[in-house]
Design a protein around this motif. Structure first.
Motif, short mmCIF file in Angstrom:
data_model
loop_
_atom_site.label_atom_id
_atom_site.label_comp_id
_atom_site.label_asym_id
_atom_site.label_seq_id
_atom_site.Cartn_x
_atom_site.Cartn_y
_atom_site.Cartn_z
N THR A 1 0.83 -1.20 0.00
CA THR A 1 0.00 0.00 0.00
C THR A 1 0.87 1.25 0.00
N ASN A 2 1.99 1.21 0.68
CA ASN A 2 2.86 2.39 0.67
C ASN A 2 3.41 2.62 -0.72
N SER A 3 3.84 1.56 -1.40
CA SER A 3 4.37 1.72 -2.74
C SER A 3 3.27 2.16 -3.71
N PHE A 4 2.05 1.67 -3.48
CA PHE A 4 0.93 2.10 -4.32
C PHE A 4 0.65 3.58 -4.11
N LYS A 5 0.65 4.01 -2.87
CA LYS A 5 0.40 5.44 -2.58
C LYS A 5 1.50 6.31 -3.15
N GLU A 6 2.72 5.84 -3.08
CA GLU A 6 3.83 6.60 -3.64
C GLU A 6 3.70 6.70 -5.15
N GLY A 7 3.31 5.60 -5.79
CA GLY A 7 3.14 5.61 -7.24
C GLY A 7 1.98 6.48 -7.67
N MET A 8 0.88 6.42 -6.93
CA MET A 8 -0.29 7.21 -7.29
C MET A 8 -0.08 8.69 -7.01
N SER A 9 0.76 9.02 -6.07
CA SER A 9 0.99 10.43 -5.76
C SER A 9 1.65 11.15 -6.94
N ALA A 10 2.33 10.42 -7.80
CA ALA A 10 2.94 11.03 -8.98
C ALA A 10 1.87 11.46 -9.98
N PHE A 11 0.70 10.79 -9.99
CA PHE A 11 -0.35 11.10 -10.94
C PHE A 11 -1.42 12.02 -10.37
N ARG A 12 -1.33 12.35 -9.11
CA ARG A 12 -2.34 13.18 -8.46
C ARG A 12 -2.55 14.53 -9.16
N PRO A 13 -1.50 15.22 -9.60
CA PRO A 13 -1.73 16.52 -10.26
C PRO A 13 -2.48 16.41 -11.59
N PHE A 14 -2.55 15.22 -12.17
CA PHE A 14 -3.19 15.06 -13.47
C PHE A 14 -4.67 14.67 -13.35
N GLY A 15 -5.18 14.51 -12.15
CA GLY A 15 -6.56 14.06 -11.95
C GLY A 15 -7.58 15.04 -12.49
N ARG A 16 -7.48 16.30 -12.08
CA ARG A 16 -8.45 17.30 -12.51
C ARG A 16 -8.38 17.57 -14.01
N PRO A 17 -7.19 17.76 -14.60
CA PRO A 17 -7.16 17.94 -16.06
C PRO A 17 -7.71 16.75 -16.82
N PHE A 18 -7.42 15.53 -16.34
CA PHE A 18 -7.95 14.34 -17.00
C PHE A 18 -9.47 14.33 -16.93
N ALA A 19 -10.02 14.67 -15.78
CA ALA A 19 -11.48 14.69 -15.63
C ALA A 19 -12.09 15.73 -16.56
N LYS A 20 -11.47 16.90 -16.66
CA LYS A 20 -11.99 17.95 -17.54
C LYS A 20 -11.99 17.49 -19.00
N VAL A 21 -10.90 16.88 -19.43
CA VAL A 21 -10.80 16.43 -20.82
C VAL A 21 -11.79 15.29 -21.07
N PHE A 22 -11.90 14.38 -20.13
CA PHE A 22 -12.81 13.24 -20.27
C PHE A 22 -14.26 13.72 -20.36
N LEU A 23 -14.66 14.60 -19.45
CA LEU A 23 -16.03 15.10 -19.48
C LEU A 23 -16.28 15.97 -20.71
N GLY A 24 -15.27 16.72 -21.13
CA GLY A 24 -15.40 17.50 -22.36
C GLY A 24 -15.59 16.62 -23.57
N ALA A 25 -14.87 15.51 -23.61
CA ALA A 25 -15.00 14.57 -24.73
C ALA A 25 -16.39 13.94 -24.74
N ILE A 26 -16.89 13.58 -23.57
CA ILE A 26 -18.23 12.99 -23.50
C ILE A 26 -19.27 14.01 -23.96
N PHE A 27 -19.12 15.26 -23.52
CA PHE A 27 -20.06 16.30 -23.93
C PHE A 27 -20.02 16.52 -25.44
N ALA A 28 -18.80 16.58 -26.00
CA ALA A 28 -18.66 16.79 -27.45
C ALA A 28 -19.28 15.62 -28.22
N TYR A 29 -19.04 14.39 -27.75
CA TYR A 29 -19.61 13.21 -28.41
C TYR A 29 -21.13 13.27 -28.38
#
Length: 108
Positions: free
Chosen positions: A41-69
């Motif tokens: 779990t510690n290694s998982f948390k360490e690995g996921m912490s590298a992707f934490r800053p990309f969560g909000r932009p990914f959600a925006k792009v994903f929801l934007g793509a769904i809306f456009a579709y």
């Protein structure tokens, strides 16, 4: 007492309490399941912490793509409905014209 044993005793008293670790001695040479899970779990948390800053932009792009579709899909369906309606009206006008011609012709 020698100087070295006195120095060890003094430095042992200066160690902060948070750095003192008590480990339970087990009879096996491998790590316990609990220790393995904590390490995973510690290694998982360490690995996921590298992707934490990309969560909000990914959600925006994903929801934007769904809306456009959905917008493109709705527009396409609306255009198809209009086309079908136009074809049906043209066919209906042609049949009405033919019916009027048949009605106007003399009966034999």
């Amino acid at each position: 007492m020698t100087l070295r044993s006195t120095a060890l005793r003094v430095t042992a008293g200066l160690r902060p309490a948070s750095r003192v670790f008590f480990t339970r001695r087990t009879f096996t040479s491998s790590a316990s399941r609990l220790e393995q899970q904590t390490q995973n779990t510690n290694s998982f948390k360490e690995g996921m912490s590298a992707f934490r800053p990309f969560g909000r932009p990914f959600a925006k792009v994903f929801l934007g793509a769904i809306f456009a579709y959905q917008l493109i899909y709705w527009t396409w369906m609306k255009l198809e409905i209009w086309e079908k309606k136009l074809l049906k009206n043209e066919e209906l006008q042609a049949l009405e014209k033919k019916a009027k011609e048949l009605a106007a012709s003399p009966k034999k």
